[in-house]
Design an enzyme around this catalytic site. Structure first.
Site, PDB file in Angstrom:
ATOM      1  N   GLU A  64       0.845  -1.200   0.000  1.00 29.81           N
ATOM      2  CA  GLU A  64       0.000   0.000   0.000  1.00 29.81           C
ATOM      3  C   GLU A  64       0.879   1.247   0.000  1.00 29.81           C
ATOM      4  OE1 GLU A  64      -3.314   1.080  -0.176  1.00 29.81           O
ATOM      5  OE2 GLU A  64      -2.289   2.983   0.109  1.00 29.81           O
ATOM      6  N   HIS A 112     -25.560  -2.132  -1.887  1.00 33.98           N
ATOM      7  CA  HIS A 112     -26.714  -2.114  -2.786  1.00 33.98           C
ATOM      8  C   HIS A 112     -27.340  -3.504  -2.894  1.00 33.98           C
ATOM      9  CE1 HIS A 112     -26.112   1.965  -4.178  1.00 33.98           C
ATOM     10  NE2 HIS A 112     -24.816   1.724  -4.286  1.00 33.98           N
ATOM     11  N   VAL A 151       4.111   1.222  -5.393  1.00 35.65           N
ATOM     12  CA  VAL A 151       4.713   0.397  -6.444  1.00 35.65           C
ATOM     13  C   VAL A 151       5.102   1.314  -7.600  1.00 35.65           C
ATOM     14  CG1 VAL A 151       4.231  -1.420  -8.142  1.00 35.65           C
ATOM     15  CG2 VAL A 151       3.423  -1.656  -5.782  1.00 35.65           C
ATOM     16  N   ARG A 205     -14.620   8.426  -7.928  1.00 35.37           N
ATOM     17  CA  ARG A 205     -14.874   7.102  -8.521  1.00 35.37           C
ATOM     18  C   ARG A 205     -13.793   6.790  -9.549  1.00 35.37           C
ATOM     19  NH1 ARG A 205     -19.220  10.365  -8.669  1.00 35.37           N
ATOM     20  NH2 ARG A 205     -21.169   9.769  -7.664  1.00 35.37           N
TER      21      ARG A 205
END
Ligand code: FAD
Length: 449
Positions: free
Chosen positions: A30, A48, A171, A308
Site C-alpha cells: 500500500e 446495494h 509500487v 470514482r
C-alpha cells in the site's frame, strides 16, 4: 507460493481475506500509511441490493452476491451496518416507468424481495418525502455501513490471519521475469508467483507497467454531513437514476449522521478531492426535491468529496490471465461487489495454483474493549478504545477516527482532539507536537525545531 495484492482498499483487502484462508505467503502493498485511504474512505457506504446494474454487465454479476456475503461479513468483522432497505422514488410518470424497469432488471439479477409501492404506501412508510412523489421501488436487502471502517476491520482480521502489510510503499515498477513477477516499490523489491492489482484510481498505471492498456478517469462525488438529530429517515432514499448515475441519496448512516450526496462530475486530477460550490448546490437542491425537510446548509457539520474510478465502458475490469491479475474500474457498486469479486478471484487461484486450506483461519475480528474516561462526548468513545486503536496500528488522528469514530460527531473533534492527542503521545511515547493529524506530515501543533 508468494502472492502480492497491490492496494489496501476494500477490493484488495477483500481479496486478501479470501486468499488468507489458504497456505500461501500473502503481502498487501500500500502506498499510504494506512489501509482504506483511497476511494474506500469517501463514498455513500451503501451495500446495494443489486437491481440497478445492467444484467449483462460485470457489475451485475458481483453486486447481488456481494450484498449476500456482506450480511455475514459485517457480523464477523463487527462493521456497523443498518439494513434499512433502499427506496428508489419516482416524482412523475416517467419516473414510475423507470421504477418498473428497475424492478424487471432486479428480477433478472435475482435480487430478492423487490416491491413497487404506490404513493399512499410510500408516504406512509417514509413520511419525510415530498408530497409530489408518485411511488417507489423498495429493495429490502439494501443497507448502509460505516464504509471507512470496513478496510480497518478487514486489516485487523488479516493481521490475525498472518497477512503481511507493507505501508508507505508505492509500487513504481512491475517486471515479468523467469522467476516470477518482480515488484519494485519506493521501499523494497519482491518477486511473487501471483500479483493482484487493486490500486483503485491508479490501477491503470500499475497495469501499464505489466503490459495492459486501459485508462481510469476520476469522477467526483460531493457530500454534506449533518448531525443526525435534524432528520431521521426510515430508508435509504434515492431518486430514479439518470445519465449513468444513481443520483443524490439521502440517508442516515448507522450512527445516525445524515448524509446527502453525491453528484457526479468528471474531472482531470486523480487527487482533486476538493468540494465546489456548484457541486454542493446541485446536491442540496436535488436532495430537497425529494425530502423538503433537510436541514439548512449552514447546519452541515462537514462536506467532503470522493473519486470514482471510471472506465470507458463504465464497468469493472477483471482480468485473470497469466500471473498478473487486474481488478480495476471499481466504480459503484465496488464496495458492495468486493466480497463477491474476492470469492471469484480465490476460486480461480485455488484451481490454478492447487491451493490448500490452512488448518486455522479466524473469521471473527476481536472487538475493541470499552472503558475508562469518555474521550469523544459526541460519539461516546472511551479512553480504552483510543488506546486500543493505537495499539492496533493507528499512527495519526485520522487513523484513530476511522477505527473508533472519535471526532466524527457534531463537534468534529473541537473538544476531543486534544484528549486524543494526549493518549496518542503516551502510547507512541512521543511529544504532542509529533502527533500527526493525517498522513503526509499534517501536524496539529506548530513545531519549533
Ligand atoms: C462518490 C462515491 C460514492 C460511492 N458509493 C458507493 C456505494 O454507496 N456503494 C458501493 O458499493 N460503492 C460505492 N462507491 C464505489 C466504491 O467506493 C469503490 O468501488 C471502492 O471503494 C473501490 O475500492 P478499491 O479498493 O478498488 O479502491 P481504493 O479504495 O481506492 O483502494 C486502492 C488502494 O490502492 C492504493 N494504491 C494506489 N496506487 C498505488 C501504488 N502505486 N502502490 C501501492 N498502492 C497503491 C491506494 O492508496 C488505495 O489504498 C462509491 C464511490 C464514490 C467515489
Amino acid at each position: 507460493m508468494k502472492v502480492a495484492v497491490i492496494g489496501g482498499g476494500i477490493v484488495g483487502l477483500s481479496v486478501a481475506r479470501e486468499l488468507s484462508k489458504y497456505n500461501l505467503e500473502l503481502h498487501v502493498i500500500e502506498k499510504n500509511e494506512d489501509v482504506g485511504m483511497g476511494t474506500s474512505k469517501a463514498n455513500t457506504g451503501i451495500i446495494h441490493a443489486g437491481f440497478d446494474d445492467p444484467p449483462e454487465s460485470v457489475r451485475a454479476r458481483f453486486a447481488r452476491r456481494g450484498n449476500e456475503i456482506w450480511h455475514r461479513w459485517v457480523q464477523e468483522l463487527g462493521i456497523p451496518t443498518a439494513w434499512r432497505g433502499e427506496i428508489i422514488v419516482a416524482r412523475d410518470y416517467d419516473g414510475m416507468k423507470k421504477v418498473d424497469e428497475l424492478k424487471r432488471r432486479g428480477e433478472i439479477n435475482k435480487v430478492p424481495g423487490l416491491e413497487i409501492w404506490d404513493r399512499k404506501k410510500l408516504l406512509k412508510k417514509e413520511p419525510n418525502l415530498s408530497e409530489q412523489v408518485q411511488g417507489a421501488l423498495f429493495a429490502p436487502t439494501g443497507g448502509v455501513m460505516e464504509s471507512f471502517f470496513a478496510p480497518v476491520a478487514l486489516y485487523e482480521n488479516l493481521v490475525d490471519n498472518g497477512v503481511k502489510f507493507f505501508f508507505n510503499s508505492p509500487v513504481v515498477d512491475v517486471d515479468k521475469t523467469s522467476k516470477g513477477i518482480k515488484i519494485t516499490t519506493r521501499k523494497f523489491k519482491g518477486t511473487y508467483d501471483l500479483v493482484i492489482n487493486a490500486a483503485g484510481l491508479y490501477a491503470d498505471e500499475i497495469a501499464k507497467m505489466a503490459g495492459y492498456d486501459f485508462n481510469i478517469y476520476p469522477r467526483k462525488g460531493e457530500y454534506f454531513l449533518f448531525p443526525g438529530l435534524f432528520l431521521k429517515l426510515n430508508y435509504i432514499v434515492f431518486p430514479t437514476p439518470s445519465r449513468g448515475t444513481k443520483g443524490v441519496v439521502i440517508e442516515n448512516t448507522p450512527n445516525g449522521t445524515l448524509m446527502i450526496g453525491p453528484n457526479a462530475q468528471d474531472i482531470d486530477e486523480k487527487e482533486d478531492k476538493g468540494t465546489t460550490e456548484q457541486g454542493l448546490n446541485f446536491v442540496y437542491e436535488n436532495a430537497k426535491k425529494l425530502v423538503p425537510g433537510i436541514p439548512s446548509r449552514e447546519k452541515s457539520m462537514r462536506q467532503f468529496a470522493g473519486l470514482r474510478a471510471e472506465t470507458k465502458d463504465r464497468d469493472f475490469i477483471i482480468t485473470t490471465d497469466g500471473d498478473f491479475w487486474n481488478l480495476a474500474g471499481m466504480r459503484s457498486p465496488g464496495l458492495t461487489a468486493a466480497p463477491a469479486i474476492a470469492e471469484y478471484i480465490s476460486e480461480i487461484a485455488v484451481e490454478r495454483y492447487s491451493l490448500r486450506k490452512k488448518e486455522k483461519w479466524y473469521a471473527y475480528r476481536e472487538p475493541y474493549p470499552k472503558g475508562g474516561k469518555i474521550i469523544c462526548d459526541c460519539e461516546g468513545i472511551t479512553e480504552m478504545e483510543i488506546r486500543e486503536a493505537v495499539r492496533r496500528g493507528a499512527r495519526t488522528i485520522e487513523s484513530v477516527k476511522r477505527r473508533t469514530m472519535a471526532t466524527m460527531g457534531s463537534c468534529q473533534g473541537a473538544f476531543c482532539m486534544p484528549r486524543i492527542m494526549k493518549i496518542m503521545s503516551e502510547e507512541l511515547k512521543t511529544g504532542l507536537e509529533d502527533v500527526y493529524l493525517k498522513d503526509g506530515g499534517w501536524v496539529v501543533l506548530p513545531r519549533h525545531d
